[in-house]
Design a protein around this motif. Structure first.
Motif, PDB file in Angstrom:
ATOM      1  N   TYR A 333       0.832  -1.207   0.000  1.00 38.41           N
ATOM      2  CA  TYR A 333       0.000   0.000   0.000  1.00 38.41           C
ATOM      3  C   TYR A 333       0.866   1.256   0.000  1.00 38.41           C
ATOM      4  O   TYR A 333       0.566   2.233  -0.700  1.00 38.41           O
ATOM      5  N   ASP A 334       1.935   1.255   0.798  1.00 38.78           N
ATOM      6  CA  ASP A 334       2.832   2.414   0.826  1.00 38.78           C
ATOM      7  C   ASP A 334       3.466   2.655  -0.545  1.00 38.78           C
ATOM      8  O   ASP A 334       3.573   3.799  -1.005  1.00 38.78           O
ATOM      9  N   ARG A 335       3.872   1.579  -1.201  1.00 37.50           N
ATOM     10  CA  ARG A 335       4.487   1.709  -2.526  1.00 37.50           C
ATOM     11  C   ARG A 335       3.462   2.182  -3.556  1.00 37.50           C
ATOM     12  O   ARG A 335       3.767   2.982  -4.441  1.00 37.50           O
ATOM     13  N   MET A 336       2.228   1.673  -3.458  1.00 35.11           N
ATOM     14  CA  MET A 336       1.196   2.107  -4.401  1.00 35.11           C
ATOM     15  C   MET A 336       0.879   3.580  -4.200  1.00 35.11           C
ATOM     16  O   MET A 336       0.688   4.321  -5.173  1.00 35.11           O
ATOM     17  N   ALA A 337       0.812   4.021  -2.950  1.00 32.38           N
ATOM     18  CA  ALA A 337       0.534   5.434  -2.682  1.00 32.38           C
ATOM     19  C   ALA A 337       1.642   6.320  -3.264  1.00 32.38           C
ATOM     20  O   ALA A 337       1.373   7.408  -3.786  1.00 32.38           O
ATOM     21  N   ALA A 338       2.882   5.851  -3.170  1.00 30.83           N
ATOM     22  CA  ALA A 338       3.997   6.616  -3.720  1.00 30.83           C
ATOM     23  C   ALA A 338       3.944   6.655  -5.246  1.00 30.83           C
ATOM     24  O   ALA A 338       4.282   7.674  -5.865  1.00 30.83           O
ATOM     25  N   GLU A 339       3.517   5.566  -5.867  1.00 26.39           N
ATOM     26  CA  GLU A 339       3.409   5.505  -7.331  1.00 26.39           C
ATOM     27  C   GLU A 339       2.278   6.389  -7.838  1.00 26.39           C
ATOM     28  O   GLU A 339       2.379   7.028  -8.883  1.00 26.39           O
ATOM     29  N   GLY A 340       1.154   6.391  -7.131  1.00 24.65           N
ATOM     30  CA  GLY A 340       0.022   7.216  -7.542  1.00 24.65           C
ATOM     31  C   GLY A 340      -0.439   6.918  -8.949  1.00 24.65           C
ATOM     32  O   GLY A 340      -0.639   5.768  -9.337  1.00 24.65           O
ATOM     33  N   ALA A 341      -0.579   7.964  -9.755  1.00 23.47           N
ATOM     34  CA  ALA A 341      -1.091   7.817 -11.122  1.00 23.47           C
ATOM     35  C   ALA A 341      -0.155   7.005 -12.009  1.00 23.47           C
ATOM     36  O   ALA A 341      -0.575   6.527 -13.077  1.00 23.47           O
ATOM     37  N   THR A 356       2.357  -6.630  -9.827  1.00 19.98           N
ATOM     38  CA  THR A 356       3.107  -7.879  -9.607  1.00 19.98           C
ATOM     39  C   THR A 356       4.461  -7.592  -8.988  1.00 19.98           C
ATOM     40  O   THR A 356       4.884  -8.260  -8.031  1.00 19.98           O
ATOM     41  N   ALA A 357       5.153  -6.586  -9.509  1.00 17.25           N
ATOM     42  CA  ALA A 357       6.491  -6.257  -8.991  1.00 17.25           C
ATOM     43  C   ALA A 357       6.432  -5.806  -7.544  1.00 17.25           C
ATOM     44  O   ALA A 357       7.279  -6.204  -6.718  1.00 17.25           O
ATOM     45  N   LEU A 358       5.433  -4.989  -7.185  1.00 20.21           N
ATOM     46  CA  LEU A 358       5.327  -4.519  -5.811  1.00 20.21           C
ATOM     47  C   LEU A 358       5.004  -5.665  -4.851  1.00 20.21           C
ATOM     48  O   LEU A 358       5.536  -5.725  -3.733  1.00 20.21           O
ATOM     49  N   VAL A 359       4.151  -6.576  -5.280  1.00 20.58           N
ATOM     50  CA  VAL A 359       3.801  -7.707  -4.424  1.00 20.58           C
ATOM     51  C   VAL A 359       5.011  -8.619  -4.234  1.00 20.58           C
ATOM     52  O   VAL A 359       5.301  -9.074  -3.118  1.00 20.58           O
ATOM     53  N   ARG A 360       5.734  -8.890  -5.313  1.00 17.41           N
ATOM     54  CA  ARG A 360       6.931  -9.746  -5.203  1.00 17.41           C
ATOM     55  C   ARG A 360       7.966  -9.121  -4.270  1.00 17.41           C
ATOM     56  O   ARG A 360       8.619  -9.809  -3.491  1.00 17.41           O
ATOM     57  N   GLU A 361       8.108  -7.820  -4.360  1.00 18.03           N
ATOM     58  CA  GLU A 361       9.065  -7.117  -3.499  1.00 18.03           C
ATOM     59  C   GLU A 361       8.732  -7.321  -2.022  1.00 18.03           C
ATOM     60  O   GLU A 361       9.615  -7.516  -1.183  1.00 18.03           O
ATOM     61  N   SER A 362       7.436  -7.301  -1.702  1.00 21.71           N
ATOM     62  CA  SER A 362       7.028  -7.414  -0.301  1.00 21.71           C
ATOM     63  C   SER A 362       7.299  -8.800   0.273  1.00 21.71           C
ATOM     64  O   SER A 362       7.472  -8.955   1.488  1.00 21.71           O
TER      65      SER A 362
END
Length: 429
Positions: A333-341, A356-362
């Motif tokens: 969620y933190d990474r998605m908020a930083a990515e935004g649009a 997929t990349a953000l989930v794998r990173e976590s």
């Protein structure tokens, strides 16, 4: 004509809910001109499913409403054809993630997403079997009233149509991607007994779903809001706002998504984990996609089975797994908020590869925070005594397994997100 999927997944007896949801489907067809595909995904036992079949057979035929009542055998056959056509690596693993042998709130909704795509629906509207519609002036308060008009259309059109808005004008060209409300009644998570026994322990336990580095004031506010929905005040009149919808204001028993959301990204298929079906609410919010937040809240209730000893232990385990899943999801969620649009492509659609990349990173995160969570749950439940202390004993014997499951659940989610676009394309063609 707008074709929609109104979906009710269930693994319990819910004859009254079946009839009520069919009434909502009739309302959508009659008053909104929708072509409604009413999808009942039935994972209940043979006897219960037979009763559901009888109820469905007795439903009054309604022009514009088509009822699909699928048991797990029919769902499995559909999924196997889809997987074979998509040709992914590890097909049996993918089948298991889509239809696991244990309870999975995310997986059942993912099956609905695929079936909605196969049926050519433009949106999916989800209800739950342990909820009911409010009544106002003797008539049911159907959420579909707010869900149908604007999903998939530019937010600017909804605003021009008179919908109240607090949306940033810079986002008005993006499509309305969800519509939702919450619930009234009992807590969405069945832990009110803990609060009754000891308010302090309730705070300690519920606070464990916050990130470990949050300040106390922010955590306290989260605890106060958690699982309470819209409170207890009944519906008295419509309010709806075009906005970036706060995930804390929507429950998955009362939500609709545009196809451009769920055909790009699935839900986490974690088993025996409450809250595993809320990911898309965060994704829509963090990507800056507009939504409609309304007040046609659904009534929530708890089934008697949860009060039995076996039901209690099963449910508490799901709650603990939810707490452990937060290590990974807060990171995403933190990474998605930083990515935004940047989560969206030029057509304002979610980029599946980014998710997929953000989930794998976590998945590679240190487990130390989850070890501390288990320690605090153990301490809290032993203080409560009784069956909570007994559950703590069982929990102690499962510590390593639970830690492993939480990590493998997020790895499975990464695998599913990677395969999802091909699966959706397979069922659509």
């Amino acid at each position: 004509m707008n074709r929609i999927c109104l979906c009710l997944p269930t693994d319990r007896a819910c004859s009254a809910t079946l009839t009520a949801v069919h009434e909502e489907a009739a309302h959508a067809a009659r008053d909104n001109g929708a072509d409604v595909q009413l999808l009942i995904l039935d994972s209940s036992d043979d006897r219960t499913r037979a009763e559901h079949t009888r109820i469905v057979a007795g439903l009054r035929p309604v022009p514009g409403v088509t009822v699909h009542h699928l048991d797990e055998s029919a769902q499995r056959a559909f999924l196997r054809r889809a997987v074979e056509r998509a040709g992914p690596p590890e097909p049996e693993r993918l089948l298991r993630l889509m239809l696991p042998p244990a309870v999975s709130y995310g997986a059942c909704t993912n099956r609905a997403f695929l079936l909605a795509a196969a049926l050519g629906c433009s949106s999916l509207h989800r209800r739950d079997s342990d909820s009911a519609y409010q009544l106002h002036d003797g008539r049911p308060v159907f959420p579909v009233h707010h869900e149908l008009p604007w999903l998939g259309r530019p937010a600017a059109e909804a605003a021009a149509g008179g919908l109240r808005t607090d949306l940033d004008p810079a986002d008005a060209h993006r499509p309305v991607s969800l519509a939702g409300a919450s619930f009234i009644g009992e807590l969405s998570v069945d832990i009110a007994e803990i609060r009754h026994l000891d308010e302090g322990i309730y705070h300690d336990v519920v606070s464990l779903w916050a990130p470990g580095d949050w300040p106390e004031e922010r955590t306290r506010h989260l605890v106060e809001e958690s699982f309470t929905g819209a409170g207890t005040a009944p519906f008295t009149g419509d309010r709806a706002t075009l906005t970036r919808v706060d995930p804390m204001r929507v429950d998955m028993c009362n939500v609709a998504f545009d196809r451009a959301v769920y055909e790009r990204t699935p839900l986490p298929p974690a088993t025996d984990t409450i809250g595993s079906d809320y990911f898309l609410l965060h994704l829509v919010h963090d990507a800056g996609l507009p939504g409609i937040l309304h007040n046609r809240h659904i009534e929530n209730f708890h089934t008697p089975e949860r009060r039995t000893d076996s039901g209690f232990h099963a449910y508490q385990r799901r709650f603990v797994k939810f707490l452990l899943s937060m290590l990974y999801f807060h990171h995403v969620y933190d990474r998605m908020a930083a990515e935004g649009a940047a989560l969206l492509d030029e057509r304002h659609r979610v980029r599946p590869g980014t998710i997929t990349a953000l989930v794998r990173e976590s998945a590679g995160l240190d487990r130390a925070e989850n070890v501390r969570r288990l320690d605090r749950v153990d301490t809290a439940y032993r203080k409560l005594g009784g069956r909570y202390a007994l559950f703590a004993e069982r929990l102690a014997a499962e510590r390593d397994r639970l830690l492993d499951e939480a990590e493998s659940d997020i790895e499975d989610y990464a695998h599913l997100t990677e395969a999802w676009p091909a699966l959706v394309e397979a069922v659509r063609t």
